[in-house]
Design an enzyme around this catalytic site. Structure first.
Site, PDB file in Angstrom:
ATOM      1  N   LYS A 172      34.748  49.891  54.352  1.00 24.55           N
ATOM      2  CA  LYS A 172      33.556  49.963  53.495  1.00 24.55           C
ATOM      3  C   LYS A 172      33.069  48.573  53.108  1.00 24.55           C
ATOM      4  O   LYS A 172      31.872  48.365  52.874  1.00 24.55           O
ATOM      5  CB  LYS A 172      33.843  50.827  52.265  1.00 24.55           C
ATOM      6  CG  LYS A 172      35.014  50.381  51.405  1.00 24.55           C
ATOM      7  CD  LYS A 172      34.615  49.453  50.281  1.00 24.55           C
ATOM      8  CE  LYS A 172      35.814  49.007  49.481  1.00 24.55           C
ATOM      9  NZ  LYS A 172      35.440  48.102  48.364  1.00 24.55           N
TER      10      LYS A 172
ATOM     11  N   THR B 207      30.126  50.221  46.844  1.00 19.04           N
ATOM     12  CA  THR B 207      30.223  48.840  47.301  1.00 19.04           C
ATOM     13  C   THR B 207      28.966  48.378  48.019  1.00 19.04           C
ATOM     14  O   THR B 207      28.625  47.185  47.992  1.00 19.04           O
ATOM     15  CB  THR B 207      31.443  48.687  48.227  1.00 19.04           C
ATOM     16  OG1 THR B 207      32.585  49.276  47.606  1.00 19.04           O
ATOM     17  CG2 THR B 207      31.752  47.236  48.510  1.00 19.04           C
TER      18      THR B 207
ATOM     19  N   TRP C 146      40.639  42.329  40.050  1.00 22.46           N
ATOM     20  CA  TRP C 146      41.125  43.685  40.270  1.00 22.46           C
ATOM     21  C   TRP C 146      42.509  43.890  39.659  1.00 22.46           C
ATOM     22  O   TRP C 146      42.760  44.857  38.946  1.00 22.46           O
ATOM     23  CB  TRP C 146      41.119  43.999  41.759  1.00 22.46           C
ATOM     24  CG  TRP C 146      41.389  45.418  42.177  1.00 22.46           C
ATOM     25  CD1 TRP C 146      42.044  45.804  43.304  1.00 22.46           C
ATOM     26  CD2 TRP C 146      40.985  46.636  41.531  1.00 22.46           C
ATOM     27  NE1 TRP C 146      42.081  47.177  43.393  1.00 22.46           N
ATOM     28  CE2 TRP C 146      41.441  47.715  42.326  1.00 22.46           C
ATOM     29  CE3 TRP C 146      40.291  46.919  40.362  1.00 22.46           C
ATOM     30  CZ2 TRP C 146      41.231  49.051  41.971  1.00 22.46           C
ATOM     31  CZ3 TRP C 146      40.070  48.257  40.010  1.00 22.46           C
ATOM     32  CH2 TRP C 146      40.541  49.291  40.811  1.00 22.46           C
TER      33      TRP C 146
ATOM     34  N   SER D  70      29.451  44.237  43.663  1.00 23.88           N
ATOM     35  CA  SER D  70      30.246  44.116  44.877  1.00 23.88           C
ATOM     36  C   SER D  70      30.115  42.714  45.454  1.00 23.88           C
ATOM     37  O   SER D  70      29.022  42.276  45.824  1.00 23.88           O
ATOM     38  CB  SER D  70      29.781  45.140  45.917  1.00 23.88           C
ATOM     39  OG  SER D  70      30.234  44.788  47.202  1.00 23.88           O
ATOM     40  N   ARG D  71      31.242  42.014  45.564  1.00 18.93           N
ATOM     41  CA  ARG D  71      31.207  40.657  46.125  1.00 18.93           C
ATOM     42  C   ARG D  71      30.853  40.689  47.612  1.00 18.93           C
ATOM     43  O   ARG D  71      30.241  39.759  48.134  1.00 18.93           O
ATOM     44  CB  ARG D  71      32.536  39.944  45.877  1.00 18.93           C
ATOM     45  CG  ARG D  71      33.710  40.565  46.573  1.00 18.93           C
ATOM     46  CD  ARG D  71      35.033  39.957  46.162  1.00 18.93           C
ATOM     47  NE  ARG D  71      35.447  40.382  44.827  1.00 18.93           N
ATOM     48  CZ  ARG D  71      36.674  40.179  44.343  1.00 18.93           C
ATOM     49  NH1 ARG D  71      37.571  39.539  45.060  1.00 18.93           N
ATOM     50  NH2 ARG D  71      36.979  40.592  43.138  1.00 18.93           N
ATOM     51  N   ASN D  72      31.243  41.781  48.322  1.00 11.09           N
ATOM     52  CA  ASN D  72      30.905  41.895  49.744  1.00 11.09           C
ATOM     53  C   ASN D  72      29.404  42.068  49.931  1.00 11.09           C
ATOM     54  O   ASN D  72      28.802  41.442  50.806  1.00 11.09           O
ATOM     55  CB  ASN D  72      31.665  43.072  50.357  1.00 11.09           C
ATOM     56  CG  ASN D  72      33.143  42.811  50.454  1.00 11.09           C
ATOM     57  OD1 ASN D  72      33.628  42.173  51.381  1.00 11.09           O
ATOM     58  ND2 ASN D  72      33.896  43.300  49.462  1.00 11.09           N
TER      59      ASN D  72
ATOM     60  N   VAL E 259      37.363  36.083  46.754  1.00 12.35           N
ATOM     61  CA  VAL E 259      37.698  36.544  48.098  1.00 12.35           C
ATOM     62  C   VAL E 259      36.717  37.634  48.532  1.00 12.35           C
ATOM     63  O   VAL E 259      36.427  38.571  47.778  1.00 12.35           O
ATOM     64  CB  VAL E 259      39.142  37.092  48.142  1.00 12.35           C
ATOM     65  CG1 VAL E 259      39.434  37.721  49.506  1.00 12.35           C
ATOM     66  CG2 VAL E 259      40.138  35.969  47.855  1.00 12.35           C
TER      67      VAL E 259
ATOM     68  N   SER F  18      35.640  51.791  42.363  1.00 11.70           N
ATOM     69  CA  SER F  18      36.136  51.269  41.086  1.00 11.70           C
ATOM     70  C   SER F  18      35.902  49.771  40.992  1.00 11.70           C
ATOM     71  O   SER F  18      36.671  48.990  41.546  1.00 11.70           O
ATOM     72  CB  SER F  18      37.636  51.562  40.945  1.00 11.70           C
ATOM     73  OG  SER F  18      38.327  51.254  42.142  1.00 11.70           O
TER      74      SER F  18
ATOM     75  N   LYS G 180      42.979  46.095  49.547  1.00 12.89           N
ATOM     76  CA  LYS G 180      42.143  46.793  50.522  1.00 12.89           C
ATOM     77  C   LYS G 180      41.974  45.922  51.757  1.00 12.89           C
ATOM     78  O   LYS G 180      41.268  44.912  51.727  1.00 12.89           O
ATOM     79  CB  LYS G 180      40.785  47.140  49.912  1.00 12.89           C
ATOM     80  CG  LYS G 180      40.889  48.157  48.774  1.00 12.89           C
ATOM     81  CD  LYS G 180      39.547  48.488  48.158  1.00 12.89           C
ATOM     82  CE  LYS G 180      39.695  49.531  47.060  1.00 12.89           C
ATOM     83  NZ  LYS G 180      38.409  49.871  46.408  1.00 12.89           N
TER      84      LYS G 180
ATOM     85  N   HIS H 293      50.101  33.204  40.957  1.00 12.72           N
ATOM     86  CA  HIS H 293      50.773  32.104  41.636  1.00 12.72           C
ATOM     87  C   HIS H 293      50.361  30.749  41.074  1.00 12.72           C
ATOM     88  O   HIS H 293      51.002  29.731  41.344  1.00 12.72           O
ATOM     89  CB  HIS H 293      50.443  32.144  43.137  1.00 12.72           C
ATOM     90  CG  HIS H 293      49.029  31.753  43.441  1.00 12.72           C
ATOM     91  ND1 HIS H 293      47.961  32.617  43.244  1.00 12.72           N
ATOM     92  CD2 HIS H 293      48.490  30.586  43.901  1.00 12.72           C
ATOM     93  CE1 HIS H 293      46.844  32.006  43.593  1.00 12.72           C
ATOM     94  NE2 HIS H 293      47.128  30.777  43.984  1.00 12.72           N
TER      95      HIS H 293
END
Length: 330
Positions: free
Chosen positions: A190, A247, A13, A253-255, A278, A137, A107, A32
């Site tokens: 969502k 989503t 993202w 969508s990973r979810n 994640v 998006s 989010k 990081h």
């Protein structure tokens, strides 16, 4: 005029937004992970998360946080919600005379308080300009410059006018929104509903069940949002219905993919490994569940996702419990 934008977070993202912003401005993209930065510098792309999209020349890669933000005109935070507080601490340590406007593309909610990330931000920087970017998006499509419409929410129009022009160009259309709480809740909630629809589809429950979960998910998201002082109209717009439909229905969508794996019989840790990124809905469902319990608000879909992830209830059992709830007026 060319400005400098610091993008904190080089996941899919953050990288996609950096590519979009780099069409008009100079972008400092921070990770990081030193090895990840070295890899991106050598390849001039983010092979781990967006392997098909080379970086424009206007993107510079950084591993040093201070160098990334010290001369930035705006700062975009695009880290997982679990790292948000850490990023605020890094900004605070810089002791800048004046913090530039900060835009959050994260989010989620504050995992330690169940509160809004905006409230957490203002506790650290009470007088700073803070806005929230959300809406339907997918990173891959933003990086490829596909047409996209998003919302940016802030406390007032002046704060919105200070940041929207950075994003509103080429194929991205930006709508301002003054409901910063509602936009944040919608962006978090969502993902939980997307896990539920993924589980349902993984179990083979079909299109009817998917549509019911989306519709009733929007209803419970709105109930909680109004109780938390959100505007009901927000949940009908890009940050609410728009992002929810995207989503919950597309396998980018990973979810949703995480839910599909659970519905197909994988254990939670196995589903995480398959997704490989994640899964914000899994992080945030505990916060939403606790908000519902504390406020006495009925959130049946979020409750069942919570039970699957935290109480070891089988997905098939949990989804059937939803269907067997007592009849009521819509």
């Amino acid at each position: 005029m060319n400005k400098t934008i610091a993008v904190i977070g080089a996941g899919s993202w953050g990288t996609a937004l950096a590519i979009h912003l780099a069409a008009k401005h100079s972008v400092n993209l921070w990770s990081h992970n030193k090895e990840h930065v070295a890899e991106m510098r050598a390849l001039r792309l983010n092979e781990r998360f967006l392997p098909e999209t080379p970086f424009p020349d206007s993107i510079s890669l950084f591993e040093d946080f201070n160098e990334t933000v010290i001369n930035a005109d705006i700062i975009l935070i695009a880290t997982p919600s679990t790292a948000f507080n850490e990023m605020l601490q890094k900004l605070q340590k810089l002791q800048l005379p004046k913090l530039p406007p900060v835009v959050s593309a994260t989010k989620g909610l504050d995992h330690s308080t169940n509160g809004f990330l905006s409230d957490t931000f203002y506790q650290t920087f009470p007088n700073a300009n803070f806005t929230v970017l959300s809406g339907p998006s997918f990173a891959k499509e933003v990086a490829k410059l596909y047409p996209t419409a998003i919302a940016i929410a802030g406390k007032n129009e002046l704060e919105l006018e200070a940041v929207i022009p950075y994003f509103h160009h080429d194929n991205m259309r930006v709508y301002g929104n003054l409901d910063i709480k509602g936009v944040q809740l919608a962006g978090a909630y969502k993902n939980v509903i997307a896990i539920a629809t993924g589980i349902s589809d993984g179990l083979g429950f079909g299109a009817n069940a998917r549509a019911a979960l989306i519709t009733r998910g929007l209803a419970e998201m709105t109930r909680l949002g109004i109780a938390l002082q959100g505007d009901p109209e927000t949940f009908k717009g890009l940050a609410g219905l728009g992002d929810l439909v995207l989503t919950a229905t597309d396998n980018q969508s990973r979810n949703r993919r995480f839910g599909l794996y659970l519905g197909q019989g994988l254990k939670t840790n196995e589903a995480f490994e398959e997704v490989g990124q994640v899964v914000e809905g899994a992080n945030i469902v505990k916060n939403i569940y606790e908000l519902g319990e504390t406020m006495g608000i009925d959130l049946p879909i979020a409750q069942q996702v919570y039970k699957i992830l935290h109480k070891n209830v089988l997905p098939n059992t949990s989804l059937r419990q939803l269907l067997s709830r007592e009849q009521k007026i819509e």
